[in-house]
Design an enzyme around this catalytic site. Structure first.
Site, PDB file in Angstrom:
ATOM      1  N   THR A 103      -2.696  -2.940  -5.122  1.00 33.79           N
ATOM      2  CA  THR A 103      -3.949  -3.414  -5.722  1.00 33.79           C
ATOM      3  C   THR A 103      -4.984  -2.322  -5.490  1.00 33.79           C
ATOM      4  O   THR A 103      -5.318  -2.006  -4.345  1.00 33.79           O
ATOM      5  CB  THR A 103      -4.410  -4.729  -5.076  1.00 33.79           C
ATOM      6  OG1 THR A 103      -3.359  -5.683  -5.182  1.00 33.79           O
ATOM      7  CG2 THR A 103      -5.656  -5.257  -5.789  1.00 33.79           C
ATOM      8  N   LYS A 178      -5.602  -7.999 -12.109  1.00 29.52           N
ATOM      9  CA  LYS A 178      -5.440  -8.363 -10.699  1.00 29.52           C
ATOM     10  C   LYS A 178      -6.812  -8.736 -10.100  1.00 29.52           C
ATOM     11  O   LYS A 178      -6.901  -9.624  -9.242  1.00 29.52           O
ATOM     12  CB  LYS A 178      -4.801  -7.201  -9.943  1.00 29.52           C
ATOM     13  CG  LYS A 178      -4.693  -7.389  -8.450  1.00 29.52           C
ATOM     14  CD  LYS A 178      -3.694  -8.471  -8.020  1.00 29.52           C
ATOM     15  CE  LYS A 178      -3.733  -8.674  -6.511  1.00 29.52           C
ATOM     16  NZ  LYS A 178      -2.734  -9.590  -6.006  1.00 29.52           N
ATOM     17  N   LYS A 246     -10.831  -5.320   0.682  1.00 26.65           N
ATOM     18  CA  LYS A 246     -10.727  -4.186  -0.248  1.00 26.65           C
ATOM     19  C   LYS A 246     -10.771  -4.687  -1.692  1.00 26.65           C
ATOM     20  O   LYS A 246     -11.531  -4.190  -2.524  1.00 26.65           O
ATOM     21  CB  LYS A 246      -9.419  -3.435   0.040  1.00 26.65           C
ATOM     22  CG  LYS A 246      -9.034  -2.400  -0.970  1.00 26.65           C
ATOM     23  CD  LYS A 246      -7.650  -2.510  -1.588  1.00 26.65           C
ATOM     24  CE  LYS A 246      -6.558  -3.306  -1.024  1.00 26.65           C
ATOM     25  NZ  LYS A 246      -5.438  -3.620  -1.876  1.00 26.65           N
TER      26      LYS A 246
HETATM   27  P1  NAP Z   1       1.361  -3.301   4.187  1.00 24.05           P
HETATM   28  O1  NAP Z   1       2.280  -4.197   4.929  1.00 24.05           O
HETATM   29  O2  NAP Z   1       0.267  -2.591   4.937  1.00 24.05           O
HETATM   30  O3  NAP Z   1       2.255  -2.224   3.403  1.00 24.05           O
HETATM   31  C1  NAP Z   1       1.803  -1.004   2.885  1.00 24.05           C
HETATM   32  C2  NAP Z   1       2.813   0.059   3.263  1.00 24.05           C
HETATM   33  O4  NAP Z   1       2.452   1.286   2.631  1.00 24.05           O
HETATM   34  C3  NAP Z   1       2.820   0.326   4.785  1.00 24.05           C
HETATM   35  O5  NAP Z   1       4.138   0.316   5.262  1.00 24.05           O
HETATM   36  C4  NAP Z   1       2.176   1.697   4.882  1.00 24.05           C
HETATM   37  O6  NAP Z   1       2.626   2.484   5.940  1.00 24.05           O
HETATM   38  C5  NAP Z   1       2.567   2.343   3.563  1.00 24.05           C
HETATM   39  N1  NAP Z   1       1.630   3.409   3.222  1.00 24.05           N
HETATM   40  C6  NAP Z   1       0.285   3.348   3.170  1.00 24.05           C
HETATM   41  N2  NAP Z   1      -0.227   4.528   2.830  1.00 24.05           N
HETATM   42  C7  NAP Z   1       0.827   5.358   2.665  1.00 24.05           C
HETATM   43  C8  NAP Z   1       0.937   6.713   2.322  1.00 24.05           C
HETATM   44  N3  NAP Z   1      -0.150   7.464   2.071  1.00 24.05           N
HETATM   45  N4  NAP Z   1       2.182   7.265   2.244  1.00 24.05           N
HETATM   46  C9  NAP Z   1       3.272   6.509   2.504  1.00 24.05           C
HETATM   47  N5  NAP Z   1       3.223   5.204   2.851  1.00 24.05           N
HETATM   48  C10 NAP Z   1       2.013   4.650   2.922  1.00 24.05           C
HETATM   49  O7  NAP Z   1       0.637  -4.099   3.020  1.00 24.05           O
HETATM   50  P2  NAP Z   1       1.235  -5.190   1.989  1.00 24.05           P
HETATM   51  O8  NAP Z   1       0.815  -6.538   2.406  1.00 24.05           O
HETATM   52  O9  NAP Z   1       2.662  -4.906   1.696  1.00 24.05           O
HETATM   53  O10 NAP Z   1       0.335  -4.851   0.702  1.00 24.05           O
HETATM   54  C11 NAP Z   1       0.536  -3.654  -0.054  1.00 24.05           C
HETATM   55  C12 NAP Z   1      -0.402  -3.648  -1.265  1.00 24.05           C
HETATM   56  O11 NAP Z   1      -0.103  -4.797  -2.084  1.00 24.05           O
HETATM   57  C13 NAP Z   1      -1.888  -3.755  -0.909  1.00 24.05           C
HETATM   58  O12 NAP Z   1      -2.639  -3.019  -1.836  1.00 24.05           O
HETATM   59  C14 NAP Z   1      -2.179  -5.248  -1.051  1.00 24.05           C
HETATM   60  O13 NAP Z   1      -3.529  -5.486  -1.336  1.00 24.05           O
HETATM   61  C15 NAP Z   1      -1.265  -5.607  -2.219  1.00 24.05           C
HETATM   62  N6  NAP Z   1      -0.806  -7.000  -2.257  1.00 24.05           N
HETATM   63  C16 NAP Z   1      -0.417  -7.652  -1.124  1.00 24.05           C
HETATM   64  C17 NAP Z   1       0.004  -8.977  -1.203  1.00 24.05           C
HETATM   65  C18 NAP Z   1       0.425  -9.743   0.026  1.00 24.05           C
HETATM   66  O14 NAP Z   1       0.469 -10.984  -0.063  1.00 24.05           O
HETATM   67  N7  NAP Z   1       0.772  -9.125   1.133  1.00 24.05           N
HETATM   68  C19 NAP Z   1       0.064  -9.628  -2.448  1.00 24.05           C
HETATM   69  C20 NAP Z   1      -0.289  -8.920  -3.593  1.00 24.05           C
HETATM   70  C21 NAP Z   1      -0.730  -7.611  -3.489  1.00 24.05           C
HETATM   71  P3  NAP Z   1       2.373   2.078   7.476  1.00 24.05           P
HETATM   72  O15 NAP Z   1       3.546   1.214   7.789  1.00 24.05           O
HETATM   73  O16 NAP Z   1       2.319   3.371   8.208  1.00 24.05           O
HETATM   74  O17 NAP Z   1       1.063   1.328   7.512  1.00 24.05           O
END
Ligand code: NAP
Length: 298
Positions: A103, A178, A246
């Protein structure tokens, strides 16, 4: 090789967090050859054990893939992964498809598309809704912006991840859609938290009330997913508060640029800022209920 018109085979996946880990698993199940990179390598270990191929950086992954999916954290992460000499666009093969499911900002999605196009690289912005459960079950709603031809080529990937997939316009349209989703959720989740706080305060059996109202006009995905967690005191993240902040920030900025006032969204953001200031930014969004307890730390 699946470049331009041929079947997609080698798929890159960057971001194996809460959402990405499950999504990448579905692509392995669907028979794609999966190439992985994540900032914290440990979070990719399970997928590597299932046959995915680890790459030490974005550039080496980009060089061997027909398509790459990214679902990282913030727009700043998207910039880092896509732009610059070490990024996806500089290192992807001509004809490859880059799909950002983070997102992120609609304007950044347009910048990525404009930067990739002259190199013959195709892009889609394709953020998702449905949460960690939707990612696990392969039932995400996927909102896509980009060219129709690219969208159709990417369909086998989307089909492995979600049930509802729709192209909503050119680059940035997926991210705008979104934002609509997040604006609706921001208001809804405040209602869910306030309803649960009220039910408890007036001495009702809140679980019983929930069972009843869940079948009436108040029923819906947020009530179903979040209210039981609120009542059970389970504030573990399915969707991080700092990610929701965010999203609300992006939506408010975009609305302001269009001259549109969204007071309910602004209120929701300020409530979550309060919660984050108390140290709960890494809780799930259902932790909003904390603000209605005498002691938010319980
Ligand atoms: P998350 O658990 O923090 O996963 C993001 C992953 O991306 C982490 O493992 C992170 O690494 C990795 N990452 C971040 N920056 C990076 C980079 N520069 N290079 C390589 N890897 C990188 O978050 P999430 O809940 O899966 O959400 C991910 C995205 O989807 C967000 O934008 C969120 O707003 C969106 N989203 C989430 C949900 C939900 O319910 N969770 C639903 C819809 C949309 P690290 O492990 O080192 O932090």
């Amino acid at each position: 090789m699946g470049i331009d018109g041929e079947k997609l085979r080698d798929i890159g996946f960057i971001g194996t967090g809460i959402m990405g880990k499950s999504m990448a698993g579905h692509l392995i199940d669907a028979g794609f050859t999966l190439h992985l990179f994540n900032r914290t390598p440990d979070k990719a270990a399970d997928l590597i054990a299932r046959g995915a191929i680890w790459h030490p950086d974005v550039a080496s992954l980009a060089g061997v893939c027909d398509a790459v999916i990214t679902i990282v954290g913030y727009p700043v992460d998207v910039r880092q992964v896509y732009l610059g000499e070490t990024g996806l666009i500089a290192n992807a093969r001509p004809g490859a498809i880059l799909i950002d499911m983070t997102t992120s900002n609609p304007s950044l999605a347009r910048l990525i598309a404009d930067t990739a196009r002259p190199r013959g690289i195709h892009t889609l912005d394709a953020p998702v809704s449905g949460g960690d459960t939707g990612a696990r079950d392969g039932t995400l709603a996927i909102m896509v912006g980009g060219e129709a031809e690219t969208f159709h080529r990417a369909m086998p990937l989307f089909a492995a991840l979600g049930k509802m997939v729709r192209l909503l316009g050119g680059a940035g349209a997926g991210q705008h859609a979104k934002m609509v989703n997040q604006i609706v959720i921001a208001g809804t989740i405040m209602g869910v938290a306030e309803g649960m706080a009220y039910a408890r305060r007036c001495g009702l059996d809140a679980e019983a009330v929930l069972e009843v109202i869940g079948t009436g006009a108040a029923g819906g995905a947020q009530l179903r997913a979040q209210a039981p967690k609120m009542l059970g005191g389970d504030f573990a993240p399915g969707f991080y508060i700092h990610h929701f902040l965010k999203d609300m920030g992006i939506a408010l900025e975009e609305a302001q640029a269009m001259g549109l006032e969204l007071p309910s969204l602004a209120l929701s953001k300020s409530r979550y800022e309060e919660l984050a200031a108390l140290g709960y930014g890494s809780d799930g969004t259902q932790a909003l209920l904390r603000l209605y307890e005498d002691d938010p730390g319980v």
